[in-house]
Design an enzyme around this catalytic site. Sequence first.
Site, PDB file in Angstrom:
ATOM      1  CE  LYS A 138      -2.394  -1.289   3.667  1.00  0.00           C
ATOM      2  NZ  LYS A 138      -1.857  -2.654   3.859  1.00  0.00           N
ATOM      3  CB  THR A 139       3.787   2.335   2.031  1.00  0.00           C
ATOM      4  OG1 THR A 139       3.080   2.195   3.268  1.00  0.00           O
ATOM      5  CG2 THR A 139       4.682   3.564   2.109  1.00  0.00           C
TER       6      THR A 139
ATOM      7  CG  ASP B 126       0.008   3.338   6.878  1.00  0.00           C
ATOM      8  OD1 ASP B 126      -0.897   2.655   6.393  1.00  0.00           O
ATOM      9  OD2 ASP B 126       1.071   2.850   7.303  1.00  0.00           O
TER      10      ASP B 126
ATOM     11  CB  THR C 103      -4.893  -3.318   8.259  1.00  0.00           C
ATOM     12  OG1 THR C 103      -5.102  -2.621   9.495  1.00  0.00           O
ATOM     13  CG2 THR C 103      -3.477  -3.040   7.780  1.00  0.00           C
TER      14      THR C 103
ATOM     15  NE  ARG D  49       6.369  -4.349   5.460  1.00  0.00           N
ATOM     16  CZ  ARG D  49       5.321  -3.574   5.752  1.00  0.00           C
ATOM     17  NH1 ARG D  49       4.446  -3.951   6.663  1.00  0.00           N
ATOM     18  NH2 ARG D  49       5.144  -2.430   5.131  1.00  0.00           N
TER      19      ARG D  49
END
Length: 336
Positions: free
Chosen positions: A76-77, A121, A170, A229
């Site tokens: 997302k980032t 975020d 999330t 990640r």
Amino acid sequence: MNWDDTTDAEAAERLVGASADREDQAVEAALRPKDLGEFIGQEKVREQLDLVLRAARARGATADHVLLSGAPGLGKTTLSMIIAAEMGAPIRITSGPAIQHAGDLAAILSSLQEGEVLFLDEIHRMSRPAEEMLYMAMEDFRVDVIVGKGPGATAIPLELPPFTLVGATTRAGLLPPPLRDRFGFTAHMEFYEPAELERVIHRSADLLEVEIEPDGAAEIAGRSRGTPRIANRLLRRVRDYAQVKADGLITKDIAEAALAVYEVDARGLDRLDRAVLEALLKLFGGGPVGLSTLAVAVGEERETVEEVAEPFLVREGLLARTPRGRVATPAAWAHL
């Protein structure tokens, strides 16, 4: 400290936790793709977002506000930074927990440049007063700044330059409908397939100057819980093992040996995951058992078991949540 903070810390300490620690953030900055063409996976989201951004550029307008939802570690980032790069605009990064007062948000909004991307975020954790201020800012590019207190307080309208808000969450279900409806484009990030993670691992290995064989990348991808990640984090730990214990080349055998040292098994379960399953199977005969009792049995907080361990076990079909308690599935018996 709230329980969200506690579980975030627990997840960041785990090798297979999806939350990012400082080391992850530093490495991710170097590994991040710079445009949509480099971004791996999320095919539908990439195609739809590409259309949105191209159309905005053709009109010479600011892109619509974008909401990205999905589990941590899915990109997302990275996508927010790509949006800014594709639009040729600067990006401002902040988070919902950092905005506790409407004044905090007003200060950020009033300093934005025209066309700038504001990445927010964990937007669902923003305070309610700031959230209500955001409604007007997103729709009318205007905020009312309250000056003074009590009966003498006055609202001063402040015009804002057109900007693009990229919100990430999330837990999309916690966003109020008035906020969710103000986003022009909404996308849900899905977990990655192993083949996609292999491409991520090969790309990261090239950037990190690590030699890796296809079967080594496949072994790491299969234990990465569908999350880039985690794949990158496991790659770094296997790289360390290969450099110390071998000649630096990552093969299938080296990957297996390295991840055995770090207690990540073939399905991506770590010590906490296996402790939960073993307690459920050996102490309680597969359940059903209450969450609090299960947490005591593994020596962890109730919230840690529920928020950190259970989501992956449920997604893998190893554990079921029922009205009577937690129950092990046949797949859990087979795995252990």
